[in-house]
Design a protein around this motif. Structure first.
Motif, PDB file in Angstrom:
ATOM      1  N   ARG A 281       0.845  -1.193   0.000  1.00 40.34           N
ATOM      2  CA  ARG A 281       0.000   0.000   0.000  1.00 40.34           C
ATOM      3  C   ARG A 281       0.878   1.239   0.000  1.00 40.34           C
ATOM      4  N   CYS A 282       0.458   2.231  -0.789  1.00 43.18           N
ATOM      5  CA  CYS A 282       1.240   3.448  -0.938  1.00 43.18           C
ATOM      6  C   CYS A 282       1.312   4.216   0.377  1.00 43.18           C
ATOM      7  N   ASP A 283       2.505   4.653   0.709  1.00 43.30           N
ATOM      8  CA  ASP A 283       2.757   5.476   1.880  1.00 43.30           C
ATOM      9  C   ASP A 283       2.859   6.927   1.420  1.00 43.30           C
ATOM     10  N   PRO A 284       1.963   7.811   1.887  1.00 45.81           N
ATOM     11  CA  PRO A 284       1.987   9.196   1.384  1.00 45.81           C
ATOM     12  C   PRO A 284       3.286   9.926   1.682  1.00 45.81           C
ATOM     13  N   ALA A 285       3.994   9.538   2.721  1.00 46.94           N
ATOM     14  CA  ALA A 285       5.228  10.230   3.078  1.00 46.94           C
ATOM     15  C   ALA A 285       6.400   9.829   2.199  1.00 46.94           C
ATOM     16  N   GLU A 286       6.323   8.662   1.544  1.00 44.08           N
ATOM     17  CA  GLU A 286       7.459   8.169   0.771  1.00 44.08           C
ATOM     18  C   GLU A 286       7.134   7.939  -0.702  1.00 44.08           C
ATOM     19  N   ASP A 287       6.015   7.307  -0.989  1.00 45.54           N
ATOM     20  CA  ASP A 287       5.742   6.855  -2.354  1.00 45.54           C
ATOM     21  C   ASP A 287       5.317   7.966  -3.298  1.00 45.54           C
ATOM     22  N   LYS A 496       1.607  24.140   8.157  1.00 37.96           N
ATOM     23  CA  LYS A 496       1.939  23.889   6.752  1.00 37.96           C
ATOM     24  C   LYS A 496       0.943  22.934   6.097  1.00 37.96           C
ATOM     25  N   PRO A 497       0.318  23.351   5.005  1.00 45.49           N
ATOM     26  CA  PRO A 497      -0.566  22.425   4.275  1.00 45.49           C
ATOM     27  C   PRO A 497       0.237  21.303   3.619  1.00 45.49           C
ATOM     28  N   THR A 498      -0.414  20.168   3.392  1.00 43.80           N
ATOM     29  CA  THR A 498       0.154  19.115   2.558  1.00 43.80           C
ATOM     30  C   THR A 498       0.065  19.580   1.111  1.00 43.80           C
ATOM     31  N   ASP A 544      10.680  16.267   0.337  1.00 46.14           N
ATOM     32  CA  ASP A 544       9.919  15.922   1.537  1.00 46.14           C
ATOM     33  C   ASP A 544       8.666  16.776   1.714  1.00 46.14           C
ATOM     34  N   ASN A 545       8.566  17.882   0.993  1.00 43.35           N
ATOM     35  CA  ASN A 545       7.445  18.804   1.193  1.00 43.35           C
ATOM     36  C   ASN A 545       6.477  18.858   0.024  1.00 43.35           C
ATOM     37  N   LEU A 546       6.654  17.985  -0.966  1.00 39.79           N
ATOM     38  CA  LEU A 546       5.775  17.980  -2.129  1.00 39.79           C
ATOM     39  C   LEU A 546       5.462  16.544  -2.525  1.00 39.79           C
ATOM     40  N   ARG A 547       4.198  16.264  -2.753  1.00 40.34           N
ATOM     41  CA  ARG A 547       3.764  14.936  -3.172  1.00 40.34           C
ATOM     42  C   ARG A 547       3.287  15.001  -4.622  1.00 40.34           C
ATOM     43  N   ILE A 548       3.756  14.048  -5.418  1.00 44.23           N
ATOM     44  CA  ILE A 548       3.464  14.033  -6.855  1.00 44.23           C
ATOM     45  C   ILE A 548       2.400  12.985  -7.150  1.00 44.23           C
ATOM     46  N   THR A 593      -9.531  10.153  -7.572  1.00 42.86           N
ATOM     47  CA  THR A 593      -9.970  10.638  -6.254  1.00 42.86           C
ATOM     48  C   THR A 593      -9.406   9.767  -5.139  1.00 42.86           C
ATOM     49  N   HIS A 594      -9.315   8.473  -5.371  1.00 46.36           N
ATOM     50  CA  HIS A 594      -8.754   7.578  -4.354  1.00 46.36           C
ATOM     51  C   HIS A 594      -7.239   7.753  -4.244  1.00 46.36           C
ATOM     52  N   VAL A 595      -6.580   7.994  -5.375  1.00 44.89           N
ATOM     53  CA  VAL A 595      -5.140   8.265  -5.335  1.00 44.89           C
ATOM     54  C   VAL A 595      -4.860   9.526  -4.516  1.00 44.89           C
ATOM     55  N   LEU A 596      -5.714  10.553  -4.668  1.00 45.25           N
ATOM     56  CA  LEU A 596      -5.548  11.785  -3.894  1.00 45.25           C
ATOM     57  C   LEU A 596      -5.820  11.545  -2.412  1.00 45.25           C
ATOM     58  N   LEU A 597      -6.822  10.742  -2.091  1.00 46.46           N
ATOM     59  CA  LEU A 597      -7.080  10.411  -0.688  1.00 46.46           C
ATOM     60  C   LEU A 597      -5.883   9.689  -0.081  1.00 46.46           C
ATOM     61  N   ASN A 598      -5.269   8.795  -0.852  1.00 44.75           N
ATOM     62  CA  ASN A 598      -4.051   8.123  -0.389  1.00 44.75           C
ATOM     63  C   ASN A 598      -2.938   9.123  -0.125  1.00 44.75           C
ATOM     64  N   ALA A 599      -2.901  10.210  -0.903  1.00 46.99           N
ATOM     65  CA  ALA A 599      -1.818  11.190  -0.779  1.00 46.99           C
ATOM     66  C   ALA A 599      -1.950  12.059   0.461  1.00 46.99           C
ATOM     67  N   ILE A 600      -3.188  12.322   0.895  1.00 49.17           N
ATOM     68  CA  ILE A 600      -3.373  13.276   1.990  1.00 49.17           C
ATOM     69  C   ILE A 600      -3.696  12.613   3.322  1.00 49.17           C
ATOM     70  N   CYS A 601      -3.922  11.297   3.319  1.00 51.94           N
ATOM     71  CA  CYS A 601      -4.250  10.598   4.567  1.00 51.94           C
ATOM     72  C   CYS A 601      -3.206   9.539   4.871  1.00 51.94           C
ATOM     73  N   PRO A 602      -2.737   9.464   6.112  1.00 48.67           N
ATOM     74  CA  PRO A 602      -1.711   8.470   6.471  1.00 48.67           C
ATOM     75  C   PRO A 602      -2.205   7.049   6.237  1.00 48.67           C
ATOM     76  N   ALA A 603      -1.290   6.190   5.794  1.00 48.37           N
ATOM     77  CA  ALA A 603      -1.621   4.782   5.606  1.00 48.37           C
ATOM     78  C   ALA A 603      -1.861   4.127   6.958  1.00 48.37           C
ATOM     79  N   LYS A 604      -2.861   3.231   7.010  1.00 45.15           N
ATOM     80  CA  LYS A 604      -3.182   2.523   8.253  1.00 45.15           C
ATOM     81  C   LYS A 604      -2.827   1.062   8.106  1.00 45.15           C
TER      82      LYS A 604
END
Length: 604
Positions: A281-287, A496-498, A544-548, A593-604
């Protein structure tokens, strides 16, 4: 060195491919009677070729149906190579290929191991700017590409001449460009559309431009998806001409090759190991640090008889149908895609309604970009969150409450950047040159609208820029100005916003007005513009401060026609009166929309 190469395009696409001049034999005189017979035979052959060509063109529109079970055959039968279609190591073309690839790799001109392909330098902002700056400085730059040939290595060709590849293994295919007189091109900039598709897999195989008229394509299919695939190469634009404001005048859209390739699991041996991240599962902080995604659409379950309902929705699978092939996590039925799901270097969570609300509850989401964001906002509210609202305004601000839980709400702002006036178009980044637009955006960050800034900012610019900027140098300056503006806003707030940057989609189909494959706002231009924007914003914010989010890679496999898009938009609402008979497909944007939700919410 490789002993021989297989030239597929000459075998299957001779109607499109000029014969190199080195292969043309001198004309010989003949008896008049014999000549008349020969001329008659030639005329009949030309007539047959013309009929085949028209049949091919007539079938072309069926090639990339969103739900097609397998591509229509443009050439009958599977690929079969006779000894006359192979080239040995002493051939001039092999010498030329060896020369052009020698700087990129140390071993052979063709290899099956992934390391060969991955040694080719990444084509990033700096490379594009260098190539486009140099374009036109040498005489050979003025020689136009007319066609190309595709070469497979001998390890792909069986003794029978058939093509058969193993799953879980990387293969390389080389494309060589030629001018109209059959000579090799000396520089790059040709834009080839590469498509690999079957009933359960659809992707854009990665292609690297070596800058000298040679291109390397990487082919790979995972073991769970063994089967027969259509492999297609199309020359869309020659010589960087897709970058021009007059790109419509240069479009070729010329089929170079279409083949059936069989990918089979290795018999009695383990798959060739390839260094690749496991699909977790994608980790928003790394992937989301990766600039270029090389994903694929796959499906393991689908309904072959599914049709749109009276509202234009494709409810092909049970909503609770779960992912079971390791390509996603959650319930794939929620995508309304008949099983199709996108994965890249990691697998994305498909959020249930409760999970989606838990993700966004109490958050303020700020969207800045083109009209695709209007569709994405509506689809986020309607599908993952289950609200069923209409489309937001180009510039709008609203709060929405969970009908099942009044304590949960989300605020969404949409700021259109196609023009500084909400009814205008075709400015893009130039909107920031106008104080009205800058002040409107700044008001959401300086406490004018709300005391606290947004929790997440999703940015994009491209489709309108494609119609505006006359060259990439001026677009690059505008990208630097935009990145400085946004970095300033981000730095000005304590919380700081994501920050998320979504790349521009691949404009689809052919159109006379809207962005499409053949217009000034086209796929070649946006591949370059995306690289410029991503590298510029990463340089400004840091990894570290921008998610693609690579929406270009997500949409490219579906951009060949209008079944999934009206041209620039992939998320238009389901409708019983769609522009596509039987209903257009809208699942690509729901996946986003789900890819964006993965980007802004921590993986559980």
């Amino acid at each position: 060195m490789v002993s021989n190469w297989s030239n597929i395009s000459r075998k299957k696409s001779e109607i499109f491919t000029p014969i190199p001049v080195s292969n043309v034999q001198p004309l010989q005189t003949c008896n008049p009677g014999v000549c008349q017979i020969v001329l008659l035979a030639i005329s009949l052959a030309l007539l047959s070729t013309t009929i085949i060509l028209f049949q091919t063109l007539d079938l072309r529109h069926l090639q990339n149906s969103c739900f097609s079970e397998i591509s229509t055959k443009l050439f009958s039968g599977t690929a079969n190579l006779s000894s006359s279609s192979t080239l040995d190591a002493s051939s001039p073309i092999i010498d030329a290929l060896n020369t052009s690839l020698s700087d990129a790799r140390d071993e052979t001109i063709f290899g099956t191991e992934a390391e060969h392909y991955r040694d080719v330098p990444v084509r990033d902002k700096a490379w594009y700017l260098e190539q486009l700056t140099e374009n036109g400085t040498r005489a050979c730059h003025e020689i136009a590409t007319a066609s190309a040939q595709v070469f497979f290595g001998p390890d792909l060709v069986l003794p029978t001449g058939d093509l058969k590849l193993q799953t879980d293994r990387d293969y390389e295919v080389v494309i060589v460009s030629y001018s109209s007189n059959g000579s090799r091109r000396c520089s790059g900039g040709d834009f080839f559309e590469i498509d690999l598709n079957g009933t359960q897999w659809k992707s854009r195989p990665p292609i690297k431009d070596l800058g000298d008229g040679t291109y390397v394509v990487n082919l790979r299919v995972d073991g769970a998806f063994a089967g027969v695939y259509g492999f297609r190469v199309i020359l869309l634009f020659p010589n960087w001409h897709g970058m021009e404001l007059t790109a419509e005048e240069w479009v070729l859209a010329r089929d170079i090759v279409y083949l059936e390739l069989e990918f089979a699991k290795p018999e009695g041996s383990a798959p060739v190991p390839v260094p690749e991240e496991e699909l977790r599962r994608c980790d928003p902080a790394e992937d989301y640090k990766r600039k270029n995604w090389e994903g694929r659409w796959t499906r393991s379950k689908f309904n072959e008889t599914c049709r749109a309902n009276e509202k234009g929705r494709f409810l092909c699978l049970d909503r609770n149908q779960t992912c079971d092939d390791g390509r996603c996590d959650g319930e794939v039925g929620r995508l309304e895609s008949n099983g199709w799901v996108y994965s890249a270097h990691c697998a994305f969570r498909i959020f249930s309604r409760d999970e989606a609300w838990d993700c966004v509850s109490g958050k303020w989401l700020f969207f800045w970009g083109d009209s695709n964001h209007q569709d994405t906002i509506r689809n986020l509210l309607n599908f993952p969150l289950g609200l069923y609202t209409g489309s937001p305004y180009r510039n709008g601000h609203s709060t929405h409450t969970n009908p099942r839980n009044a304590s949960q709400s989300v605020t969404v702002t949409n700021s259109f950047n196609g023009h500084y006036v909400s009814t205008g178009n075709n400015l893009g980044l130039e909107s920031l040159d106008h104080s009205e637009h800058r002040e409107n955006v700044t008001a959401y960050f300086n406490g004018t609208v709300r005391a606290a800034p947004p929790d997440a900012v999703i940015m994009n610019s491209g489709l309108h820029d494609g119609n505006n900027w006359p060259d990439v140098a001026r677009f690059e300056r505008a990208a630097r100005n935009a990145s400085e503006f946004w970095k300033g806003l981000w730095a000005s707030v304590a919380a700081k916003p994501t920050m998320v940057y979504r790349t521009t989609v691949a404009p689809a189909g052919f159109n006379d007005r809207l962005p499409a494959r053949n217009t000034k706002s086209n796929v070649q231009k946006h591949e370059v513009f995306n690289a410029v924007m991503v590298d510029t914003f990463v340089a400004q914010f840091g990894r570290d401060n921008l998610r693609i989010v690579d929406s270009y890679d997500m949409t490219f496999p579906w951009h060949y026609d209008h079944l999934c898009s009206d041209g620039p938009h992939y998320g238009r609402s389901p409708s019983s009166s769609s522009w596509v008979p039987g209903g257009h497909r809208y699942f690509v944007d729901i996946m986003l929309t789900h890819v964006l939700l993965n980007a802004i919410c921590p993986a559980k």
